[in-house]
Design a protein around this motif. Structure first.
Motif, short mmCIF file in Angstrom:
data_model
loop_
_atom_site.label_atom_id
_atom_site.label_comp_id
_atom_site.label_asym_id
_atom_site.label_seq_id
_atom_site.Cartn_x
_atom_site.Cartn_y
_atom_site.Cartn_z
N GLU A 130 -0.13 47.08 -30.25
CA GLU A 130 1.04 47.02 -31.12
C GLU A 130 1.12 48.14 -32.15
OE1 GLU A 130 1.60 43.17 -32.83
OE2 GLU A 130 1.42 42.12 -30.92
N TYR A 131 -0.02 48.75 -32.47
CA TYR A 131 -0.01 49.78 -33.52
C TYR A 131 -0.70 51.08 -33.12
CZ TYR A 131 1.21 45.62 -36.16
OH TYR A 131 1.81 44.46 -36.59
N GLY A 132 -1.30 51.11 -31.94
CA GLY A 132 -1.88 52.34 -31.42
C GLY A 132 -3.19 52.76 -32.05
N VAL A 133 -3.89 51.84 -32.71
CA VAL A 133 -5.18 52.17 -33.33
C VAL A 133 -6.22 51.13 -32.92
CG1 VAL A 133 -4.10 53.30 -35.32
CG2 VAL A 133 -4.67 50.86 -35.44
N GLY A 134 -7.50 51.49 -33.08
CA GLY A 134 -8.57 50.53 -32.83
C GLY A 134 -8.57 49.99 -31.41
N ALA A 135 -8.79 48.70 -31.29
CA ALA A 135 -8.87 48.04 -29.98
C ALA A 135 -8.32 46.63 -30.09
CB ALA A 135 -10.32 48.01 -29.49
N ASP A 136 -7.82 46.11 -28.97
CA ASP A 136 -7.34 44.73 -28.91
C ASP A 136 -8.51 43.78 -28.65
OD1 ASP A 136 -4.76 45.61 -29.21
OD2 ASP A 136 -4.20 45.33 -27.11
N TRP A 137 -8.37 42.56 -29.15
CA TRP A 137 -9.30 41.50 -28.78
C TRP A 137 -8.98 41.05 -27.35
CZ3 TRP A 137 -12.51 38.32 -32.29
CH2 TRP A 137 -12.67 38.91 -33.56
N PRO A 138 -9.98 40.70 -26.56
CA PRO A 138 -9.73 40.25 -25.19
C PRO A 138 -9.40 38.76 -25.10
CG PRO A 138 -12.08 40.35 -25.56
CD PRO A 138 -11.43 40.85 -26.84
N LEU A 139 -9.16 38.13 -26.24
CA LEU A 139 -8.74 36.74 -26.30
C LEU A 139 -7.69 36.61 -27.39
CD1 LEU A 139 -11.48 34.65 -28.15
CD2 LEU A 139 -11.48 37.11 -28.06
N THR A 140 -7.03 35.49 -27.45
CA THR A 140 -5.93 35.31 -28.39
C THR A 140 -6.34 34.37 -29.53
OG1 THR A 140 -5.00 33.37 -27.26
CG2 THR A 140 -4.31 35.56 -26.47
N TYR A 141 -5.51 34.34 -30.53
CA TYR A 141 -5.70 33.38 -31.63
C TYR A 141 -5.70 31.95 -31.08
CZ TYR A 141 -4.76 30.72 -35.91
OH TYR A 141 -4.82 29.81 -36.93
N ASP A 142 -4.80 31.67 -30.14
CA ASP A 142 -4.73 30.32 -29.56
C ASP A 142 -6.02 29.95 -28.82
OD1 ASP A 142 -2.21 29.93 -30.57
OD2 ASP A 142 -1.18 30.51 -28.72
N ASP A 143 -6.68 30.96 -28.23
CA ASP A 143 -7.96 30.70 -27.57
C ASP A 143 -9.02 30.24 -28.58
OD1 ASP A 143 -7.07 31.43 -25.02
OD2 ASP A 143 -7.55 33.54 -25.36
N LEU A 144 -8.96 30.78 -29.79
CA LEU A 144 -9.94 30.47 -30.82
C LEU A 144 -9.59 29.23 -31.63
CD1 LEU A 144 -11.13 33.81 -32.51
CD2 LEU A 144 -12.45 32.25 -31.07
N GLU A 145 -8.31 28.86 -31.68
CA GLU A 145 -7.86 27.84 -32.62
C GLU A 145 -8.62 26.52 -32.53
OE1 GLU A 145 -5.64 25.09 -35.06
OE2 GLU A 145 -5.99 24.88 -32.88
N PRO A 146 -8.87 25.96 -31.35
CA PRO A 146 -9.61 24.68 -31.32
C PRO A 146 -11.04 24.81 -31.84
CG PRO A 146 -9.27 25.53 -29.09
CD PRO A 146 -8.40 26.34 -30.00
#
Length: 548
Positions: A130-146
């Motif tokens: 989304e911003y062209g810097v760093g790296a993406d996480w390979p999981l989502t917030y929803d994956d972590l939420e529980p």
């Protein structure tokens, strides 16, 4: 004795993993390089020595070095560190180190944290796409939420109903702590500038829970909690893991090297216990030593099958080092606020936490009170840093002015940079293991974030009634880090990451890394402990074949 799992490190990742695996019946061994701490005897908040620093039992700063810090630009003199009595805190022409502030002991750095328990802003997990810097996480917030929910319920997090940028499936288990008077005064400054605040989410009990009492708001969190209301890892996950009778916790055990076999599997660990060198085989290994010591151990475990270090097939071990980027402004209020009392960080402002919230910069930040974290809560530091003079007049001023200090701190995103990394030093510890060598660089984007935090903090203090600033502390000219990230980051592609979305090595399938070294991004000022716990619980569910 044979174990199903060996865990290296007993902080947030190691402790949460130990509990989640031992409660399913797995035989777990936790190896911790530091000692046990006993709250009733080691912490001094109930004595005349209450203002003493955290009672470190080990020379915890001897297993790393900091080197190669940059020359400072005169154009950035407005964001350098200073004090109205002693002058510039760093009078040099180059950046200096105040150190990496951690605890080597059973429970890790949670022993001296302020209890902040933050979920990561989901937008910070997609910086690359989304911003062209760093790296993406390979999981989502929803994956972590529980798993966030499980962690919050287990340690007893107190927090507000309103949690900006962080959708919740359920409320916090504990009600938020009331703001102390100093924070209420500071809140008026934020409000006057059109900024919003909420009670901070803290792993600090607001009501009795699981045999632990509620917080008495003494403000001594950084010195160790003697009454057990703070949810440090030793009295939450590790205590529960020990109660399963399936977990053994060994203190003062330093792991020096990991051994592998010819089948791309970890075979065992070499460690030193009470001066004796030992070797133990294990079917599964979890490394949870933190973003500095984890890459150190991996790089020191090189062999013929891993000539560049274990798990370093991508060349990313030790790279992408991210640190605490901090700004603090401190002034004296005309009113005595009793600002030496109360929880250190009971309030927080998330308005600029999103990656695009700061003008002309990528990466967000947060703001909050900072008297406690600046160690301005007692007479020793007031005498050294706040109140000038000596003799009778100084003594009289001390009596009337203690409690007048008001501080605002900002912590921002830290993005990877080629000149920020961890490698092995030529220097070695007493066991012959090379030290971790920290390289840190503050680039132009970081400077813009720091300047934004500086200008905002100054404005908040002025709006809250502070007429004169007396001290400012900056990551621009001083390396001083509590939270570190990124040196073994997770990703879907084995060519540019170290572990997968389950914190499992891409190559060595019985090796997991569960600490902040796996973070692809640091977030906009969030404390990482709760996210580490959530990652640990998720990885353990993967290992156990269970769901939250």
């Amino acid at each position: 004795m044979k174990y199903d799992v060996v865990i290296v490190g007993s902080g947030a990742g190691g402790g949460a993993s130990a509990w989640a695996l031992s409660r399913e019946g797995k035989k777990v061994l936790v190896l911790e390089a530091g000692p046990h701490y006993e709250a009733a005897t080691d912490y001094k908040l109930h004595t005349s020595h209450w203002e003493s620093p955290f009672p470190y039992k080990t020379q915890h700063h001897t297993n790393y070095s900091v080197t190669g810090l940059q020359t400072l630009d005169a154009r950035n003199s407005d964001i350098r560190s200073w004090n109205h009595i002693s002058g510039q805190l760093n009078p040099n022409a180059h950046r200096v180190s105040y150190g990496y502030h951690h605890v080597q002991g059973v429970g890790g750095s949670s022993l001296h944290f302020t209890g902040e328990a933050h979920r990561l802003n989901s937008r910070s997990m997609k910086l690359k796409s989304e911003y062209g810097v760093g790296a993406d996480w390979p999981l989502t917030y929803d994956d972590l939420e529980p798993y966030y929910v499980t962690a919050e319920n287990f340690v007893g997090v107190a927090g507000p109903r309103n949690t900006p940028f962080r959708p919740r499936s359920t409320h916090y288990p504990e009600t938020p702590h009331p703001l102390n008077y100093a924070s209420q005064t500071l809140q008026s400054g934020f409000t006057a500038l059109g900024m919003s605040t909420v009670p901070n989410s803290l792993a600090v009990l607001s009501s009795p829970r699981d045999g632990r009492g509620n917080c008495n708001h003494c403000g001594g969190c950084l010195r160790g909690c003697p009454i057990g209301d703070k949810g440090s890892i030793d009295i939450t996950y590790l205590r529960a893991a020990d109660a399963t009778n399936s977990c053994t916790i060994k203190a003062n055990c330093t792991v020096t090297r990991i051994e592998t076999d010819s089948q791309d599997r970890v075979k065992g660990v070499h460690f030193v216990e009470n001066g004796e060198h030992r070797y133990l085989e294990t079917p599964l290994l979890i490394i949870a030593a933190g973003a500095i010591q984890t890459p150190r151990l991996l790089l020191n475990s090189k062999d013929t099958s891993s000539p560049n270090g274990l798990c370093n097939e991508s060349g990313e071990v030790g790279k992408n080092f991210m640190e605490t980027l901090l700004w603090t402004s401190t002034g004296q209020h005309k009113e005595n606020l009793g600002s030496h009392r109360g929880l250190p960080v009971d309030m927080i402002c998330w308005d600029y936490n999103a990656p695009d919230a700061i003008p002309d910069a990528i990466g967000g930040c947060r703001f909050g009170p900072a008297q406690g974290e600046s160690d301005l809560v007692g007479p020793v530091n007031y005498a050294k840093r706040v109140i000038k003079g000596w003799g009778r007049s100084h003594k009289q001023n001390m009596r009337t002015q203690i409690g007048t200090v008001l501080s605002v701190a900002g912590i921002s995103e830290s993005l990877p940079h080629p000149q920020s990394f961890i490698r092995l030093s030529a220097k070695k510890d007493k066991f012959g293991v090379p030290l971790a060598e920290i390289h840190s660089y503050v680039d132009d984007m970081a400077v813009r974030r720091i300047r934004f935090m500086a200008n905002t903090a100054r404005a908040v203090l002025k709006a809250a009634g502070v007429e004169r600033i007396i001290e400012e502390f900056s990551s621009y000219d001083i390396f001083s880090s509590t939270h570190v990230f990124g040196t073994c980051r997770m990703g879907l592609n084995a060519n540019d990451s170290v572990v997968n979305e389950w914190c499992q090595s891409h190559r060595w399938k019985n090796l997991y890394i569960i600490d902040a070294s796996v973070f692809p991004s640091s977030g906009g000022g969030e404390s990482p402990g709760l996210t580490i716990q959530a990652l640990a619980l998720r990885a353990a569910a993967h290992i156990n074949g269970t769901k939250p």
